[in-house]
Write a protein that holds these residues in place. Sequence first.
Motif, PDB file in Angstrom:
ATOM      1  N   LEU A 202      76.176  24.913 138.714  1.00  0.00           N
ATOM      2  CA  LEU A 202      77.442  24.921 139.452  1.00  0.00           C
ATOM      3  C   LEU A 202      77.249  25.591 140.804  1.00  0.00           C
ATOM      4  O   LEU A 202      76.774  26.732 140.879  1.00  0.00           O
ATOM      5  N   HIS A 203      77.634  24.876 141.862  1.00  0.00           N
ATOM      6  CA  HIS A 203      77.475  25.386 143.226  1.00  0.00           C
ATOM      7  C   HIS A 203      78.822  25.577 143.899  1.00  0.00           C
ATOM      8  O   HIS A 203      79.786  24.852 143.615  1.00  0.00           O
ATOM      9  N   ALA A 204      78.862  26.533 144.812  1.00  0.00           N
ATOM     10  CA  ALA A 204      80.032  26.746 145.656  1.00  0.00           C
ATOM     11  C   ALA A 204      79.987  25.789 146.842  1.00  0.00           C
ATOM     12  O   ALA A 204      78.944  25.201 147.162  1.00  0.00           O
ATOM     13  N   ALA A 205      81.104  25.671 147.527  1.00  0.00           N
ATOM     14  CA  ALA A 205      81.175  24.796 148.698  1.00  0.00           C
ATOM     15  C   ALA A 205      80.164  25.205 149.768  1.00  0.00           C
ATOM     16  O   ALA A 205      79.680  24.368 150.533  1.00  0.00           O
ATOM     17  N   ARG A 206      79.816  26.485 149.808  1.00  0.00           N
ATOM     18  CA  ARG A 206      78.880  26.993 150.813  1.00  0.00           C
ATOM     19  C   ARG A 206      77.482  26.389 150.684  1.00  0.00           C
ATOM     20  O   ARG A 206      76.654  26.548 151.593  1.00  0.00           O
ATOM     21  N   VAL A 207      77.198  25.710 149.569  1.00  0.00           N
ATOM     22  CA  VAL A 207      75.860  25.158 149.401  1.00  0.00           C
ATOM     23  C   VAL A 207      75.524  24.193 150.542  1.00  0.00           C
ATOM     24  O   VAL A 207      74.367  24.128 150.986  1.00  0.00           O
ATOM     25  N   LEU A 208      76.516  23.472 151.049  1.00  0.00           N
ATOM     26  CA  LEU A 208      76.266  22.580 152.183  1.00  0.00           C
ATOM     27  C   LEU A 208      75.877  23.390 153.417  1.00  0.00           C
ATOM     28  O   LEU A 208      74.899  23.069 154.100  1.00  0.00           O
ATOM     29  N   LEU A 209      76.636  24.440 153.716  1.00  0.00           N
ATOM     30  CA  LEU A 209      76.331  25.272 154.881  1.00  0.00           C
ATOM     31  C   LEU A 209      74.932  25.886 154.764  1.00  0.00           C
ATOM     32  O   LEU A 209      74.213  26.022 155.752  1.00  0.00           O
ATOM     33  N   GLY A 210      74.540  26.252 153.537  1.00  0.00           N
ATOM     34  CA  GLY A 210      73.236  26.864 153.329  1.00  0.00           C
ATOM     35  C   GLY A 210      72.076  25.924 153.596  1.00  0.00           C
ATOM     36  O   GLY A 210      70.962  26.374 153.877  1.00  0.00           O
ATOM     37  N   HIS A 211      72.318  24.612 153.513  1.00  0.00           N
ATOM     38  CA  HIS A 211      71.243  23.645 153.758  1.00  0.00           C
ATOM     39  C   HIS A 211      71.057  23.325 155.243  1.00  0.00           C
ATOM     40  O   HIS A 211      70.003  22.803 155.624  1.00  0.00           O
ATOM     41  N   LEU A 212      72.056  23.600 156.068  1.00  0.00           N
ATOM     42  CA  LEU A 212      72.019  23.110 157.445  1.00  0.00           C
ATOM     43  C   LEU A 212      70.890  23.695 158.294  1.00  0.00           C
ATOM     44  O   LEU A 212      70.234  22.937 159.030  1.00  0.00           O
ATOM     45  N   PRO A 213      70.602  25.006 158.254  1.00  0.00           N
ATOM     46  CA  PRO A 213      69.517  25.511 159.109  1.00  0.00           C
ATOM     47  C   PRO A 213      68.160  24.895 158.781  1.00  0.00           C
ATOM     48  O   PRO A 213      67.423  24.499 159.686  1.00  0.00           O
ATOM     49  N   GLY A 214      67.836  24.806 157.490  1.00  0.00           N
ATOM     50  CA  GLY A 214      66.566  24.215 157.111  1.00  0.00           C
ATOM     51  C   GLY A 214      66.507  22.741 157.436  1.00  0.00           C
ATOM     52  O   GLY A 214      65.468  22.219 157.862  1.00  0.00           O
ATOM     53  N   GLY A 335      62.409  23.631 146.715  1.00  0.00           N
ATOM     54  CA  GLY A 335      63.641  24.209 146.192  1.00  0.00           C
ATOM     55  C   GLY A 335      63.846  23.705 144.781  1.00  0.00           C
ATOM     56  O   GLY A 335      63.041  22.930 144.249  1.00  0.00           O
ATOM     57  N   GLN A 336      64.900  24.151 144.164  1.00  0.00           N
ATOM     58  CA  GLN A 336      65.281  23.692 142.844  1.00  0.00           C
ATOM     59  C   GLN A 336      66.748  23.291 142.876  1.00  0.00           C
ATOM     60  O   GLN A 336      67.463  23.611 143.833  1.00  0.00           O
ATOM     61  N   THR A 337      67.197  22.624 141.826  1.00  0.00           N
ATOM     62  CA  THR A 337      68.619  22.304 141.737  1.00  0.00           C
ATOM     63  C   THR A 337      69.451  23.570 141.880  1.00  0.00           C
ATOM     64  O   THR A 337      70.520  23.555 142.486  1.00  0.00           O
ATOM     65  N   GLU A 338      68.942  24.682 141.349  1.00  0.00           N
ATOM     66  CA  GLU A 338      69.674  25.944 141.374  1.00  0.00           C
ATOM     67  C   GLU A 338      69.660  26.623 142.740  1.00  0.00           C
ATOM     68  O   GLU A 338      70.560  27.415 143.056  1.00  0.00           O
ATOM     69  N   CYS A 339      68.645  26.357 143.552  1.00  0.00           N
ATOM     70  CA  CYS A 339      68.521  27.055 144.844  1.00  0.00           C
ATOM     71  C   CYS A 339      67.541  26.250 145.698  1.00  0.00           C
ATOM     72  O   CYS A 339      66.330  26.369 145.531  1.00  0.00           O
ATOM     73  N   ASN A 340      68.063  25.483 146.620  1.00  0.00           N
ATOM     74  CA  ASN A 340      67.290  24.430 147.267  1.00  0.00           C
ATOM     75  C   ASN A 340      67.008  24.729 148.742  1.00  0.00           C
ATOM     76  O   ASN A 340      67.721  25.499 149.379  1.00  0.00           O
ATOM     77  N   TYR A 341      65.944  24.083 149.256  1.00  0.00           N
ATOM     78  CA  TYR A 341      65.613  24.109 150.701  1.00  0.00           C
ATOM     79  C   TYR A 341      65.319  25.524 151.193  1.00  0.00           C
ATOM     80  O   TYR A 341      65.774  25.939 152.254  1.00  0.00           O
ATOM     81  N   VAL A 342      64.509  26.279 150.446  1.00  0.00           N
ATOM     82  CA  VAL A 342      64.233  27.672 150.824  1.00  0.00           C
ATOM     83  C   VAL A 342      62.841  27.859 151.409  1.00  0.00           C
ATOM     84  O   VAL A 342      62.585  28.858 152.094  1.00  0.00           O
ATOM     85  N   LEU A 343      61.917  26.935 151.139  1.00  0.00           N
ATOM     86  CA  LEU A 343      60.599  26.925 151.770  1.00  0.00           C
ATOM     87  C   LEU A 343      60.432  25.589 152.467  1.00  0.00           C
ATOM     88  O   LEU A 343      60.900  24.562 151.971  1.00  0.00           O
ATOM     89  N   ALA A 344      59.763  25.591 153.608  1.00  0.00           N
ATOM     90  CA  ALA A 344      59.597  24.317 154.311  1.00  0.00           C
ATOM     91  C   ALA A 344      58.493  24.397 155.341  1.00  0.00           C
ATOM     92  O   ALA A 344      58.144  25.470 155.845  1.00  0.00           O
ATOM     93  N   SER A 345      57.964  23.229 155.652  1.00  0.00           N
ATOM     94  CA  SER A 345      57.103  23.054 156.818  1.00  0.00           C
ATOM     95  C   SER A 345      57.964  22.583 157.976  1.00  0.00           C
ATOM     96  O   SER A 345      59.033  22.005 157.779  1.00  0.00           O
ATOM     97  N   ALA A 346      57.491  22.815 159.168  1.00  0.00           N
ATOM     98  CA  ALA A 346      58.166  22.339 160.372  1.00  0.00           C
ATOM     99  C   ALA A 346      57.084  22.151 161.433  1.00  0.00           C
ATOM    100  O   ALA A 346      56.751  23.088 162.159  1.00  0.00           O
TER     101      ALA A 346
END
Length: 536
Positions: A202-214, A335-346
């Motif tokens: 279960l995710h809060a609405a903020r999950v969308l905002l949390g994905h935007l920087p990455g 990332g995982q379903t529980e906490c996504n887009y936390v490590l990345a290449s750029a």
Amino acid sequence: MAAADPHESLRRRFRWRLPARFSIAEAICDRWALRSPGRTALLTKRPGEPLVATSYGALRDASQALAAALARRGVGRGDRVAIFLPQGAEAVAAHVATSRLRAIATPLALAFGPDALSFRLRDSGARALVTCAAGLARLRQVDEPLPALETIVSTDGAEGDALDYAALLAAGGGVEPVAGSPDDPALMIYTSGTTGPPKGALHAARVLLGHLPGFRMTHDGFPRPGDLAWTPADWAWAGGLLNLLAPALHHGVPVVAQPAAKFDPAGAFALIEETGVRNAFIPPTALRMMAQVEGPGGRLRAPLRSLVSAGERLSEAAFEWAPEALGAPVNEVYGQTECNYVLASAAALGVSKPGFTGKPVPGHRVAVLDQEGRACAPGQAGEICIRAPDPVMFLEYWRQPEATAARFRDGWLTTGDQALVDEEGYFRFLGRDDDVITSSGYRIGPSDIEDCLARHPAVALAAVVGKPDPLRTEIVKAFVQLRPGASPSAELARELSRFVRERLSAHEYPREVAFVEALPLTTTGKLIRRALRDAE
């Protein structure tokens, strides 16, 4: 004087500034519909048909009417609305309508069979279901009662108890989004079930905002003029929904939708060329399949501007192939379903290294910890952990407080994924904790062996598991799906074992090789190694 590190500079400057009030419906639809109702939101491509454009204004009208119809039937704040649809305007309208009601969107993959569908509908207690003819056919195969499910809407016309989506839209009605707290529950995505029964994250609405920087970082300063986004990933998966669809719509960038039941690698090239896709999210399994397309059809004439991949570890072969064939370096995301887009290449920021996922995305604290919760030394394997709180972190497993509590330790979300960090701060994914093989005292991650096997010209896909062994604790066993034209044989099995031994090490090569028609995959393209272990 050393040159400034742009990624490190971003990381140090970054601060989360979440609004006091937030609505996903407003963020991905209404704000653009108010500014420019004719602005294109979606371009839907069906086989043999021209592209069909859907504007933000049309999405707003459809979602308002659908929300009004659901509200008349008692659906409201906190109720679960199951969305069992392929990619398309109807799926987006259902998400926006659910957000308008401050209900909880529960996307389900259309590839689910009746048992998988029944489990998720019963577990979530979904009060409403929005689906299509194929979904209704699957629903008719469910044997167990679904007492909570009171309203069914069909996008392919009324059938039985199902209401006609088009008729509901024609009836009209309006429900304006009510912005709640960004911490309000808004989305529930079921885990893929690679390590046990699926759980509703279960995710809060903020999950969308949390994905935007990455998202902006990995897509090289997204958005830019001319951007057009696409993914073959099911929008019911966090990868399809949160790694591309919702962030692109938030930025006002059109998304190409393809309601295809099965991924077609040659068709993917054709779709990108025909529609002019500029930004893509393509999972590693799909990239491996695209790399097998031969001839001029296996190379883009017009290059992508940005390419992201996630869902399992990206092979070094795919890392090397993508820039030449697709025109853009592939940025890997973890990332995982529980906490996504936390490590990345750029790559545009200089964060790119073959065999390594990348570094922590600005705004997220990620570490590799040992069993005592201490940071591992460079090169030492441990568990990937994410510091709480975090905007992309789930609220809970639906109605499973004990399972939720078990995921946290001393303020860290534990992932169960094994990795190491090198001297430069790059994370190298090794595998899930229960996928790591213990053989003769060595701890062996399956991904390196699978990547190596995939380089053999006879191999299409490979999966590696540990097989119990009285002498070595476990031995490495490989399950191999061959390319068309290759035939299984004892000699080929020995050749594949030698191939790995010569390229990796004497303790990593598979002592057994089994040939299979097809490997077990989740709907998101991840290997289900548990199914292979259980078959032993």
